[in-house]
Design an enzyme around this catalytic site. Structure first.
Site, PDB file in Angstrom:
ATOM      1  N   ASP A   1       5.848  24.274 -15.187  1.00 43.12           N
ATOM      2  CA  ASP A   1       5.361  25.515 -14.594  1.00 43.12           C
ATOM      3  C   ASP A   1       4.919  26.512 -15.655  1.00 43.12           C
ATOM      4  O   ASP A   1       5.746  27.129 -16.325  1.00 43.12           O
ATOM      5  CB  ASP A   1       6.479  26.117 -13.744  1.00 43.12           C
ATOM      6  CG  ASP A   1       6.019  27.292 -12.915  1.00 43.12           C
ATOM      7  OD1 ASP A   1       4.838  27.682 -13.019  1.00 43.12           O
ATOM      8  OD2 ASP A   1       6.845  27.839 -12.152  1.00 43.12           O
TER       9      ASP A   1
ATOM     10  N   ASP B   1      -2.697  28.263 -13.642  1.00 46.74           N
ATOM     11  CA  ASP B   1      -1.278  28.055 -13.317  1.00 46.74           C
ATOM     12  C   ASP B   1      -1.021  26.624 -12.876  1.00 46.74           C
ATOM     13  O   ASP B   1      -1.593  26.155 -11.895  1.00 46.74           O
ATOM     14  CB  ASP B   1      -0.859  29.035 -12.216  1.00 46.74           C
ATOM     15  CG  ASP B   1       0.620  28.927 -11.865  1.00 46.74           C
ATOM     16  OD1 ASP B   1       1.409  28.547 -12.747  1.00 46.74           O
ATOM     17  OD2 ASP B   1       0.981  29.230 -10.716  1.00 46.74           O
TER      18      ASP B   1
END
Length: 439
Positions: free
Chosen positions: A103, A317
């Protein structure tokens, strides 16, 4: 004693730097949709949208308030019924492996854990007290009271010996609670050897909401205590990944690499480079998008959409699956693509909250024009068509965009990034990318 400990740590780091200066650290990386049992395709899209919208809320909330290196495996989570990418980390002494979500939007690396007999037991957990290299962060320390405040450290301190606790709150109400510690990570190198990285901040999460199929999170956002900062300090100021197709099975993976990218990945097609704005949205990887085109036509999107100072801007992201666009950009993109889908039967699958889905069983993908994101400075990112007309079920595909409202931060998600090599050069503040099979 404290001085001696600090000196030993410094010597250890220097030895690591010397011993592995000509190697690259890497982690295998697989897409999270590779866990079983598999959900139905429609349920998968519904779950993806739900997670992405909650995540966008978290990110919006957060915004408001020459060496070699190492590598880690990186692959799709399709078989796990999840829409993110997994890697394995090895923590503690003796070392134990845990499957974590990769992440770039999270600063904290944490795993399901037990501490003083309290913790999760449904899956394999990290037993912190059984690791001889684990060192708790004390609740009276400056690290706890000041440095970790952005990672939701708590001010409660029952005794001077108590560990620093956190309550990591997500926008959707899910949580991760536990204690902060420092421990040793073991990583694989491209020369076949392994290296130990001591003193990495890790969250020992004893309660809270788990990620399906994962033991925790590998936080790759840029901050003083993220795994990225620790790894790039040792292996050089770069990291890179290549995301395999999000529908790949668990046997297909690539690598998350810290250090210089292997020379084999630098072959044609040539990489394109754009500025990576590391100070615009602290800890997140902001990129300066100035427009989106479909075919040869630049869409009419107000400049305010891309302006961080006016609550816009764009980030890359790995933890978001679909691509979220501010309302004005979303409407321009979907209406622009819809014109090329005239005559293709539009469908509304049950329980799928995505707006534009089609029966594409007889549709020729070549009729859909190329969509491109334009960076300030002239670089252009042109994803593959399967990254914006995505599979939802056999014969059914949907436009992979979600409206983020207005004003809003735009997020280029991992499905849009798939089948490209991405290199983040933190020292030069650049982002380089090129198409790749990731195999």
């Amino acid at each position: 004693m404290k001085t001696v400990t600090m000196l030993l740590c410094l010597i250890t780091m220097l030895l690591i730097d010397s011993a592995y200066s000509n190697t690259v650290m890497r982690l295998d990386m697989a897409h999270r949709d590779t866990l079983s049992p598999k959900p139905t395709p429609f349920h998968r899209i519904e779950d993806i949208m739900g997670m992405d919208q909650k995540r966008h809320g978290l990110i919006s909330q957060k915004i408001k308030t020459k060496k070699g290196g190492a590598r880690m495996s990186l692959g799709s989570g399709f078989d796990f019924g999840e829409a993110q990418y997994f890697s394995e980390i090895t923590v503690g002494t003796p070392a134990k492996k845990f499957k974590v979500v990769v992440d770039t939007g999270s600063e904290l690396t944490w795993v399901n854990c037990r501490f003083h007999g309290k913790g999760k037991e449904k899956r394999e957990v990290f037993r912190a007290e059984e690791s001889s290299s684990f060192r708790k962060v004390g609740c009276m320390t400056k690290t706890c009271k000041v440095d970790l405040i952005n990672l939701f450290s708590l001010t409660t301190c029952p005794t001077p010996q108590s560990p620093c606790s956190y309550d990591y709150r997500y926008a959707d109400g899910s949580t991760a609670q536990g204690v902060f510690g420092m421990d040793t990570f073991t990583v694989g190198l491209t020369n076949g050897r392994v290296a130990s990285i001591p003193g990495v901040l890790i969250g020992c999460s004893t309660t809270g909401t788990s990620f399906h199929g994962a033991d925790g999170i590998l936080g790759l956002a840029l901050s003083d205590y993220s795994f990225t900062s620790k790894a790039t300090n040792i292996f050089g100021g770069k990291f890179s990944y290549c995301l395999v197709d999000h529908t790949s099975n668990k046997n297909i993976s690539n690598y998350l690499i810290f250090g210089s990218t292997p020379s084999s990945t630098t072959k044609a097609p040539a990489r394109r480079t754009a500025r990576l704005d590391l100070n615009l949205l602290p800890s997140l990887y902001a990129i300066n998008i100035v427009g989106i085109s479909i075919g040869d036509t630049m869409l009419n999107i107000p400049p305010i959409v891309w302006d961080v100072k006016r609550s816009g801007g764009t980030i890359l992201d790995s933890g978001t699956s679909l691509t979220l666009l501010a309302d004005a950009a979303y409407k321009a993109v979907v209406s622009g693509l819809e014109r090329y889908l005239v005559g293709v039967k539009r469908v509304k699958p049950e329980d799928v909250p995505i707006e534009y889905c089609y029966d594409t069983s007889k549709f020729d993908d070549r009729k859909l024009p190329q969509l491109s994101f334009h960076f300030k400075g002239g670089a252009r990112f042109s994803p593959f068509r399967k990254s914006y007309l995505i599979d939802a079920a056999p014969g059914i595909r949907c436009l992979g965009f979600v409206s983020a409202g207005a004003p809003a931060t735009n997020i280029i998600g991992n499905i849009m990034q798939q089948n490209h090599l991405w290199e983040f050069d933190l020292a030069a503040s650049t982002l380089s990318f090129a198409p790749s099979t990731c195999l």
